[in-house]
Write an enzyme that holds these catalytic residues in place. Sequence first.
Site, PDB file in Angstrom:
ATOM      1  N   CYS A 115     -22.958 -43.382   9.316  1.00  0.00           N
ATOM      2  CA  CYS A 115     -23.016 -44.779   8.860  1.00  0.00           C
ATOM      3  C   CYS A 115     -24.266 -45.508   9.358  1.00  0.00           C
ATOM      4  O   CYS A 115     -24.615 -46.558   8.833  1.00  0.00           O
ATOM      5  CB  CYS A 115     -21.764 -45.528   9.294  1.00  0.00           C
ATOM      6  SG  CYS A 115     -20.295 -44.849   8.537  1.00  0.00           S
ATOM      7  N   HIS A 270     -23.316 -52.769   7.999  1.00  0.00           N
ATOM      8  CA  HIS A 270     -22.626 -51.622   7.428  1.00  0.00           C
ATOM      9  C   HIS A 270     -21.251 -52.089   6.932  1.00  0.00           C
ATOM     10  O   HIS A 270     -20.637 -52.979   7.519  1.00  0.00           O
ATOM     11  CB  HIS A 270     -22.482 -50.540   8.498  1.00  0.00           C
ATOM     12  CG  HIS A 270     -21.613 -49.408   8.094  1.00  0.00           C
ATOM     13  ND1 HIS A 270     -21.787 -48.741   6.903  1.00  0.00           N
ATOM     14  CD2 HIS A 270     -20.553 -48.819   8.710  1.00  0.00           C
ATOM     15  CE1 HIS A 270     -20.872 -47.793   6.813  1.00  0.00           C
ATOM     16  NE2 HIS A 270     -20.109 -47.815   7.882  1.00  0.00           N
ATOM     17  N   ASN A 300     -16.229 -47.936   1.938  1.00  0.00           N
ATOM     18  CA  ASN A 300     -17.271 -47.496   2.875  1.00  0.00           C
ATOM     19  C   ASN A 300     -18.055 -46.342   2.242  1.00  0.00           C
ATOM     20  O   ASN A 300     -17.528 -45.242   2.091  1.00  0.00           O
ATOM     21  CB  ASN A 300     -16.601 -47.057   4.185  1.00  0.00           C
ATOM     22  CG  ASN A 300     -17.594 -46.608   5.245  1.00  0.00           C
ATOM     23  OD1 ASN A 300     -18.783 -46.462   4.970  1.00  0.00           O
ATOM     24  ND2 ASN A 300     -17.104 -46.396   6.452  1.00  0.00           N
TER      25      ASN A 300
HETATM   26  N1  ACO Z   1      -1.430 -47.027   3.957  1.00  0.00           N
HETATM   27  C1  ACO Z   1      -0.318 -47.431   4.564  1.00  0.00           C
HETATM   28  N2  ACO Z   1      -0.060 -47.186   5.872  1.00  0.00           N
HETATM   29  C2  ACO Z   1      -0.990 -46.486   6.558  1.00  0.00           C
HETATM   30  C3  ACO Z   1      -2.174 -46.031   5.975  1.00  0.00           C
HETATM   31  C4  ACO Z   1      -2.372 -46.315   4.600  1.00  0.00           C
HETATM   32  N3  ACO Z   1      -3.489 -45.921   3.933  1.00  0.00           N
HETATM   33  N4  ACO Z   1      -2.910 -45.374   6.903  1.00  0.00           N
HETATM   34  C5  ACO Z   1      -2.200 -45.435   8.038  1.00  0.00           C
HETATM   35  N5  ACO Z   1      -1.034 -46.091   7.842  1.00  0.00           N
HETATM   36  C6  ACO Z   1       0.017 -46.394   8.802  1.00  0.00           C
HETATM   37  C7  ACO Z   1      -0.078 -45.579  10.058  1.00  0.00           C
HETATM   38  O1  ACO Z   1       0.548 -44.331   9.874  1.00  0.00           O
HETATM   39  C8  ACO Z   1       0.624 -46.464  11.073  1.00  0.00           C
HETATM   40  O2  ACO Z   1       2.006 -46.296  10.917  1.00  0.00           O
HETATM   41  P1  ACO Z   1       3.009 -46.329  12.198  1.00  0.00           P
HETATM   42  O3  ACO Z   1       2.841 -47.695  12.804  1.00  0.00           O
HETATM   43  O4  ACO Z   1       4.352 -46.102  11.590  1.00  0.00           O
HETATM   44  O5  ACO Z   1       2.554 -45.229  13.103  1.00  0.00           O
HETATM   45  C9  ACO Z   1       0.289 -47.879  10.619  1.00  0.00           C
HETATM   46  O6  ACO Z   1      -0.136 -47.757   9.231  1.00  0.00           O
HETATM   47  C10 ACO Z   1      -0.807 -48.540  11.424  1.00  0.00           C
HETATM   48  O7  ACO Z   1      -1.891 -47.661  11.523  1.00  0.00           O
HETATM   49  P2  ACO Z   1      -3.150 -48.009  12.421  1.00  0.00           P
HETATM   50  O8  ACO Z   1      -4.088 -46.876  12.387  1.00  0.00           O
HETATM   51  O9  ACO Z   1      -2.692 -48.476  13.756  1.00  0.00           O
HETATM   52  O10 ACO Z   1      -3.763 -49.247  11.616  1.00  0.00           O
HETATM   53  P3  ACO Z   1      -4.962 -50.156  12.012  1.00  0.00           P
HETATM   54  O11 ACO Z   1      -4.502 -51.552  11.995  1.00  0.00           O
HETATM   55  O12 ACO Z   1      -5.684 -49.682  13.223  1.00  0.00           O
HETATM   56  O13 ACO Z   1      -5.965 -49.981  10.777  1.00  0.00           O
HETATM   57  C11 ACO Z   1      -7.986 -48.784  10.112  1.00  0.00           C
HETATM   58  C12 ACO Z   1      -6.490 -48.698  10.460  1.00  0.00           C
HETATM   59  C13 ACO Z   1      -8.155 -49.643   8.898  1.00  0.00           C
HETATM   60  C14 ACO Z   1      -8.486 -47.383   9.825  1.00  0.00           C
HETATM   61  C15 ACO Z   1      -8.762 -49.405  11.286  1.00  0.00           C
HETATM   62  O14 ACO Z   1      -8.387 -48.799  12.493  1.00  0.00           O
HETATM   63  C16 ACO Z   1     -10.281 -49.279  11.129  1.00  0.00           C
HETATM   64  O15 ACO Z   1     -10.869 -49.863  10.254  1.00  0.00           O
HETATM   65  N6  ACO Z   1     -10.943 -48.550  12.031  1.00  0.00           N
HETATM   66  C17 ACO Z   1     -12.408 -48.434  12.031  1.00  0.00           C
HETATM   67  C18 ACO Z   1     -12.986 -47.734  10.829  1.00  0.00           C
HETATM   68  C19 ACO Z   1     -14.482 -47.591  11.021  1.00  0.00           C
HETATM   69  O16 ACO Z   1     -15.164 -48.487  11.443  1.00  0.00           O
HETATM   70  N7  ACO Z   1     -15.046 -46.432  10.779  1.00  0.00           N
HETATM   71  C20 ACO Z   1     -16.447 -46.247  11.157  1.00  0.00           C
HETATM   72  C21 ACO Z   1     -17.279 -45.932  10.097  1.00  0.00           C
HETATM   73  S1  ACO Z   1     -16.844 -44.475   9.267  1.00  0.00           S
HETATM   74  C22 ACO Z   1     -18.143 -43.377   9.501  1.00  0.00           C
HETATM   75  O17 ACO Z   1     -18.935 -43.503  10.347  1.00  0.00           O
HETATM   76  C23 ACO Z   1     -18.165 -42.123   8.670  1.00  0.00           C
END
Ligand code: ACO
Length: 343
Positions: A115, A270, A300
Amino acid sequence: MERMRTVVRGVGHNLPSQVVTNFDLSKFMDTSDDWIVERTGIRERRFVEPGTTTTDLALPAIQMACSRAGVTPQDCDMIIGATLSPDFFFPGIGTVLQNKLGMAHVPALDVRAQCSGLIYGLATADAYIRAGFAKRILLVCSEVQSPILERTNRGRDMAVLFGDGAGALIVEAQACAGGEAPSAKNNVRGVIDSIMGSDGSGAQLLFLKAPGSVVPGFMTQAAIDAGDIHPKMDGRVVFKNAVTRMVEAASNLLERNGISPSELDLVLPHQANLRINEAVREKLGVSEDRVFNNIQKYGNTTAATIPICMSEATEQGKLKEGQLVMTLAFGAGFTWGCNLIRW
Ligand code: ACO
């Protein structure tokens, strides 16, 4: 030797025509528009048709950048490619593009900063230009990620985040008239400064394992069955690191160039998560109207997010010559960084 500066002469982008909404994804996995929008801001993304490669997707973006710069690819004396989804495991996209574009046998290198690809790529281009090694560089950031996403419940945390897209820049050496280099305090166009950072202790918190030399035999059926051919992430840890590192890098860049956030005309972050960009914006104290986001439409697109933002912001009249602009990214590696540019 005359002192040189690096000017962005043209930017272009290309997105596949196939729109995939959150509702479309909910047919393959337990997810919902509400969940995705609330946590990420993403409403839809674009996926290529099967068979379209990363360099195929890049070609129209390159054509647009060249036409805006009034040059052809053959006028460039170097290619820098940035992608995590190359056409082949090796070689990189730089050499493949050299051939597809009918360019001379110029140096072609790939940056593997995920990224942060645009930031590392632009900083590298700037260093080559200032050192006198290149006069006009084609910087290409392109990603075809849809084939590596696991569109099932197991992969839903990653599958809803990513899309396909491409961006390209033509960056050119121009002499510093009177020896005056671009700075935040003058109106000389060009790249002013860049910061890059890395922390490999996060390598396995956001990665794609196979194929790779950590897998015995490089690629095995067991790796496929375990889902190691799909990207994996500890989302919460990545989220926290992204906010911390982006704020830290941007603050350092502003401080060492003697400017306050209010002096920035536009921030091009980004596009990984709207909540990350909101948190970073608030912590830096930049007003909402000075941050460009389009994650709602494209998800993304990894290395391609910032050049797509640059190209769209130009079309919308939000990015104009003479403005003080900051790019900012965090991604797998971990890698992060920012560029300060007099556009
Ligand atoms: N739809 C519905 N529910 C989902 C999904 C989905 N697509 N994905 C996960 N869940 C569930 C999980 O299983 C979890 O369930 P549980 O509570 O029963 O265990 C619940 O939703 C919460 O999951 P979390 O992972 O805790 O959700 P969070 O609020 O952290 O959001 C997210 C997840 C959006 C991925 C966030 O953590 C994020 O944006 N992280 C950073 C992403 C990023 O910056 N990436 C860097 C760039 S990528 C690169 O470099 C290639």
